[in-house]
Design a protein around this motif. Structure first.
Motif, PDB file in Angstrom:
ATOM      1  N   SER A  50      45.568  46.300  35.260  1.00 43.03           N
ATOM      2  CA  SER A  50      46.244  45.712  36.413  1.00 43.03           C
ATOM      3  C   SER A  50      45.295  44.804  37.186  1.00 43.03           C
ATOM      4  O   SER A  50      44.199  45.225  37.569  1.00 43.03           O
ATOM      5  CB  SER A  50      46.753  46.828  37.332  1.00 43.03           C
ATOM      6  N   SER A  51      45.718  43.569  37.420  1.00 46.20           N
ATOM      7  CA  SER A  51      44.907  42.646  38.219  1.00 46.20           C
ATOM      8  C   SER A  51      44.781  43.126  39.652  1.00 46.20           C
ATOM      9  O   SER A  51      43.744  42.930  40.293  1.00 46.20           O
ATOM     10  CB  SER A  51      45.520  41.242  38.184  1.00 46.20           C
ATOM     11  N   THR A  52      45.828  43.783  40.159  1.00 47.69           N
ATOM     12  CA  THR A  52      45.772  44.329  41.524  1.00 47.69           C
ATOM     13  C   THR A  52      44.701  45.395  41.624  1.00 47.69           C
ATOM     14  O   THR A  52      43.932  45.445  42.596  1.00 47.69           O
ATOM     15  CB  THR A  52      47.135  44.919  41.920  1.00 47.69           C
ATOM     16  N   LYS A  53      44.629  46.262  40.596  1.00 49.58           N
ATOM     17  CA  LYS A  53      43.612  47.302  40.605  1.00 49.58           C
ATOM     18  C   LYS A  53      42.205  46.695  40.520  1.00 49.58           C
ATOM     19  O   LYS A  53      41.275  47.149  41.198  1.00 49.58           O
ATOM     20  CB  LYS A  53      43.837  48.260  39.425  1.00 49.58           C
ATOM     21  N   VAL A  54      42.052  45.637  39.716  1.00 43.40           N
ATOM     22  CA  VAL A  54      40.758  44.982  39.607  1.00 43.40           C
ATOM     23  C   VAL A  54      40.369  44.337  40.935  1.00 43.40           C
ATOM     24  O   VAL A  54      39.198  44.371  41.336  1.00 43.40           O
ATOM     25  CB  VAL A  54      40.755  43.948  38.465  1.00 43.40           C
ATOM     26  N   ASP A  55      41.340  43.763  41.632  1.00 41.84           N
ATOM     27  CA  ASP A  55      41.061  43.205  42.968  1.00 41.84           C
ATOM     28  C   ASP A  55      40.488  44.272  43.894  1.00 41.84           C
ATOM     29  O   ASP A  55      39.594  43.996  44.704  1.00 41.84           O
ATOM     30  CB  ASP A  55      42.343  42.630  43.573  1.00 41.84           C
ATOM     31  N   ASN A  56      41.009  45.488  43.783  1.00 47.71           N
ATOM     32  CA  ASN A  56      40.494  46.589  44.612  1.00 47.71           C
ATOM     33  C   ASN A  56      39.110  47.039  44.139  1.00 47.71           C
ATOM     34  O   ASN A  56      38.238  47.374  44.953  1.00 47.71           O
ATOM     35  CB  ASN A  56      41.469  47.769  44.579  1.00 47.71           C
ATOM     36  N   ILE A  57      38.900  47.044  42.823  1.00 47.56           N
ATOM     37  CA  ILE A  57      37.624  47.480  42.275  1.00 47.56           C
ATOM     38  C   ILE A  57      36.477  46.582  42.752  1.00 47.56           C
ATOM     39  O   ILE A  57      35.396  47.069  43.089  1.00 47.56           O
ATOM     40  CB  ILE A  57      37.684  47.516  40.727  1.00 47.56           C
ATOM     41  N   GLU A  79      39.064  37.185  33.974  1.00 45.24           N
ATOM     42  CA  GLU A  79      38.957  36.017  34.852  1.00 45.24           C
ATOM     43  C   GLU A  79      38.642  36.426  36.286  1.00 45.24           C
ATOM     44  O   GLU A  79      37.834  35.769  36.963  1.00 45.24           O
ATOM     45  CB  GLU A  79      40.251  35.205  34.793  1.00 45.24           C
ATOM     46  N   VAL A  80      39.255  37.508  36.755  1.00 40.55           N
ATOM     47  CA  VAL A  80      38.976  37.993  38.112  1.00 40.55           C
ATOM     48  C   VAL A  80      37.520  38.430  38.226  1.00 40.55           C
ATOM     49  O   VAL A  80      36.818  38.080  39.186  1.00 40.55           O
ATOM     50  CB  VAL A  80      39.918  39.154  38.483  1.00 40.55           C
ATOM     51  N   LEU A  81      37.043  39.196  37.250  1.00 39.59           N
ATOM     52  CA  LEU A  81      35.661  39.669  37.265  1.00 39.59           C
ATOM     53  C   LEU A  81      34.673  38.511  37.105  1.00 39.59           C
ATOM     54  O   LEU A  81      33.592  38.513  37.710  1.00 39.59           O
ATOM     55  CB  LEU A  81      35.437  40.691  36.149  1.00 39.59           C
ATOM     56  N   ALA A  82      35.046  37.513  36.295  1.00 33.65           N
ATOM     57  CA  ALA A  82      34.165  36.365  36.090  1.00 33.65           C
ATOM     58  C   ALA A  82      33.965  35.606  37.397  1.00 33.65           C
ATOM     59  O   ALA A  82      32.847  35.162  37.712  1.00 33.65           O
ATOM     60  CB  ALA A  82      34.728  35.444  35.016  1.00 33.65           C
ATOM     61  N   ASP A  83      35.030  35.447  38.149  1.00 30.35           N
ATOM     62  CA  ASP A  83      34.924  34.766  39.451  1.00 30.35           C
ATOM     63  C   ASP A  83      34.026  35.564  40.398  1.00 30.35           C
ATOM     64  O   ASP A  83      33.184  34.994  41.105  1.00 30.35           O
ATOM     65  CB  ASP A  83      36.319  34.587  40.048  1.00 30.35           C
ATOM     66  N   PHE A  84      34.189  36.893  40.409  1.00 24.92           N
ATOM     67  CA  PHE A  84      33.349  37.756  41.248  1.00 24.92           C
ATOM     68  C   PHE A  84      31.880  37.638  40.835  1.00 24.92           C
ATOM     69  O   PHE A  84      30.980  37.516  41.671  1.00 24.92           O
ATOM     70  CB  PHE A  84      33.821  39.205  41.128  1.00 24.92           C
ATOM     71  N   ALA A  85      31.625  37.676  39.516  1.00 20.03           N
ATOM     72  CA  ALA A  85      30.256  37.595  39.010  1.00 20.03           C
ATOM     73  C   ALA A  85      29.620  36.254  39.366  1.00 20.03           C
ATOM     74  O   ALA A  85      28.434  36.195  39.722  1.00 20.03           O
ATOM     75  CB  ALA A  85      30.243  37.801  37.496  1.00 20.03           C
ATOM     76  N   LYS A  86      30.398  35.192  39.281  1.00 20.05           N
ATOM     77  CA  LYS A  86      29.881  33.855  39.603  1.00 20.05           C
ATOM     78  C   LYS A  86      29.509  33.758  41.077  1.00 20.05           C
ATOM     79  O   LYS A  86      28.425  33.281  41.425  1.00 20.05           O
ATOM     80  CB  LYS A  86      30.932  32.804  39.241  1.00 20.05           C
ATOM     81  N   ARG A  87      30.409  34.221  41.952  1.00 14.73           N
ATOM     82  CA  ARG A  87      30.163  34.133  43.396  1.00 14.73           C
ATOM     83  C   ARG A  87      28.983  34.999  43.822  1.00 14.73           C
ATOM     84  O   ARG A  87      28.251  34.643  44.753  1.00 14.73           O
ATOM     85  CB  ARG A  87      31.423  34.528  44.161  1.00 14.73           C
ATOM     86  N   ALA A  98      37.454  36.855  23.442  1.00 15.83           N
ATOM     87  CA  ALA A  98      36.741  35.766  22.764  1.00 15.83           C
ATOM     88  C   ALA A  98      37.281  34.408  23.188  1.00 15.83           C
ATOM     89  O   ALA A  98      36.905  33.384  22.618  1.00 15.83           O
ATOM     90  CB  ALA A  98      36.861  35.918  21.250  1.00 15.83           C
ATOM     91  N   GLN A  99      38.150  34.390  24.168  1.00 19.50           N
ATOM     92  CA  GLN A  99      38.775  33.147  24.625  1.00 19.50           C
ATOM     93  C   GLN A  99      37.730  32.158  25.113  1.00 19.50           C
ATOM     94  O   GLN A  99      36.844  32.498  25.893  1.00 19.50           O
ATOM     95  CB  GLN A  99      39.752  33.450  25.770  1.00 19.50           C
ATOM     96  N   MET A 100      37.826  30.914  24.653  1.00 26.81           N
ATOM     97  CA  MET A 100      36.910  29.875  25.088  1.00 26.81           C
ATOM     98  C   MET A 100      37.322  29.344  26.456  1.00 26.81           C
ATOM     99  O   MET A 100      38.506  29.266  26.778  1.00 26.81           O
ATOM    100  CB  MET A 100      36.898  28.724  24.075  1.00 26.81           C
ATOM    101  N   GLY A 101      36.347  28.974  27.252  1.00 25.67           N
ATOM    102  CA  GLY A 101      36.618  28.281  28.508  1.00 25.67           C
ATOM    103  C   GLY A 101      36.977  29.154  29.684  1.00 25.67           C
ATOM    104  O   GLY A 101      37.426  28.648  30.712  1.00 25.67           O
ATOM    105  N   LEU A 102      36.804  30.476  29.589  1.00 23.60           N
ATOM    106  CA  LEU A 102      37.086  31.332  30.736  1.00 23.60           C
ATOM    107  C   LEU A 102      36.005  31.214  31.804  1.00 23.60           C
ATOM    108  O   LEU A 102      36.243  31.546  32.963  1.00 23.60           O
ATOM    109  CB  LEU A 102      37.209  32.804  30.309  1.00 23.60           C
TER     110      LEU A 102
END
Length: 358
Positions: A50-57, A79-87, A98-102
């Motif tokens: 769940s993306s909602t659960k990841v937002d809370n995590i 994608e949610v975690l990648a944005d968090f890791a980047k920031r 294995a998706q390219m460009g995430l």
């Protein structure tokens, strides 16, 4: 990872099985690390897919303080975690997607599963090592996503040849057709190599191999390259794979004769009472490797792991820096968008099993 502990009932969700297998392997790696003096404080979190659960995590204290994050499984959650890791400039190890460009301009994004481009490069290198360009035919259906893969193969061949390299032949088959004209691509007395970057349509692959088998019975030498998903097909007679010299790319191969594999397998059986799955091998390899890396380099390990190749139980970790748009960043020395494990096995179906090709 998606342990799906929120779901009741007697059936375990398929994604839960993946997560449980990965985690059980990782737990054995914890023991290995601890025995070598590397003690990790590990928090295990259930994304529930769940993306909602990841937002809370990502708001949790554990993640805010983490030196290393491993997960998730579902692309949206990655994608949610990648944005968090980047920031927050935290290394994020993505074990499955294995998706390219995430990841764009995110040097802390570490992709364990090689991308489609990496598989294509590995196939092109192996095919060109053993055959001439004019003996190789690319086969896809007339679908935009499949025709896009032709470009990647031609680019890979150009990198191998250098300069204005001759192109691979291309056979684009109408999507609704199962009558595939392969005979025109055969030259008597010469091997014919068919590279088929198709995986979502098993019936198409079956039809192609069946027609190639007719040529084989006439004495023609046929070699076929396919994709990792072919290992899991159940419609195609294994005899087709054997007689057509089928090769596939794969991010995963375990040498069951290797002593360390035998030791891991026995320890896993002794601990859990069952044999390890592919995910268990992956979980062990990821935790052991990155546990050592975070101990050695700390939270800055993403700047160094491309110098730390390592033979793992299911193959090899060979991380390289990836720039998605080289032209755009030509003047930026040291720029990269992400790290990716580039190691891809080429497996040959021989003696009715897939094994490493020469």
């Amino acid at each position: 990872l998606p342990f799906m502990a929120n779901k009741g009932g007697t059936q375990i969700d398929e994604n839960s099985l993946w997560a449980l297998g990965f985690y059980s392997g990782a737990k054995l790696a914890y023991d290995n690390l601890a025995s070598n003096g590397i003690r990790l404080d590990v928090s295990v979190m259930d994304t529930e897919n769940s993306s909602t659960k990841v937002d809370n995590i990502i708001k949790s204290v554990d993640l805010q303080k983490a030196d290393l994050i491993i997960g998730a499984y579902k692309r949206d959650n990655v994608e949610v975690l990648a944005d968090f890791a980047k920031r927050n400039k935290k290394p994020l190890v993505v074990p499955f997607t294995a998706q390219m460009g995430l990841a764009v301009d995110n040097p802390n994004y570490i992709q364990v599963n090689p991308s489609l481009k990496s598989h294509i490069k590995a196939i092109a290198r192996h095919a060109r090592k053993n055959h001439r360009t004019d003996q190789i035919v690319l086969v896809v259906q007339d679908k935009p996503e499949e025709k896009e893969r032709l470009k990647y193969f031609q680019q890979a061949n150009a990198e191998i040849e250098g300069g204005s390299a001759p192109k691979f032949k291309e056979l684009v088959v109408p999507s609704s057709s199962r009558n595939i004209n392969v005979r025109d691509y055969i030259k008597a007395g010469q091997p014919a190599v068919f590279v088929v970057p198709v995986w979502s349509d098993e019936s198409f692959v079956y039809s192609l191999l069946r027609q190639l088998m007719m040529l084989h019975t006439e004495g023609e030498q046929i070699i076929v390259y396919g994709m990792p998903q072919w290992k899991d097909y159940n419609q195609i007679d294994p005899e087709f794979y054997e007689k057509l010299n089928v090769h596939v790319s794969s991010a995963y191969y375990v040498d069951n004769a290797a002593e360390r594999v035998k030791q891991f397998r026995q320890k896993y059986i002794n601990t859990y009472g069952t044999v390890p799955s592919e995910e268990a091998f992956l979980g062990y390899d990821v935790m052991l490797y990155f546990g050592n890396m975070v101990d050695k380099y700390g939270a800055d390990m993403a700047q160094s792991i491309d110098r730390e190749d390592y033979d793992v139980l299911h193959g090899r970790f060979d991380f390289e820096r990836v720039v998605l748009n080289p032209e755009q960043h030509r003047e930026q020395s040291g720029y990269f968008d992400q790290l990716e494990n580039m190691h891809v096995h080429i497996l040959h179906f021989q003696d009715f099993q897939f094994q490493p090709a020469d």
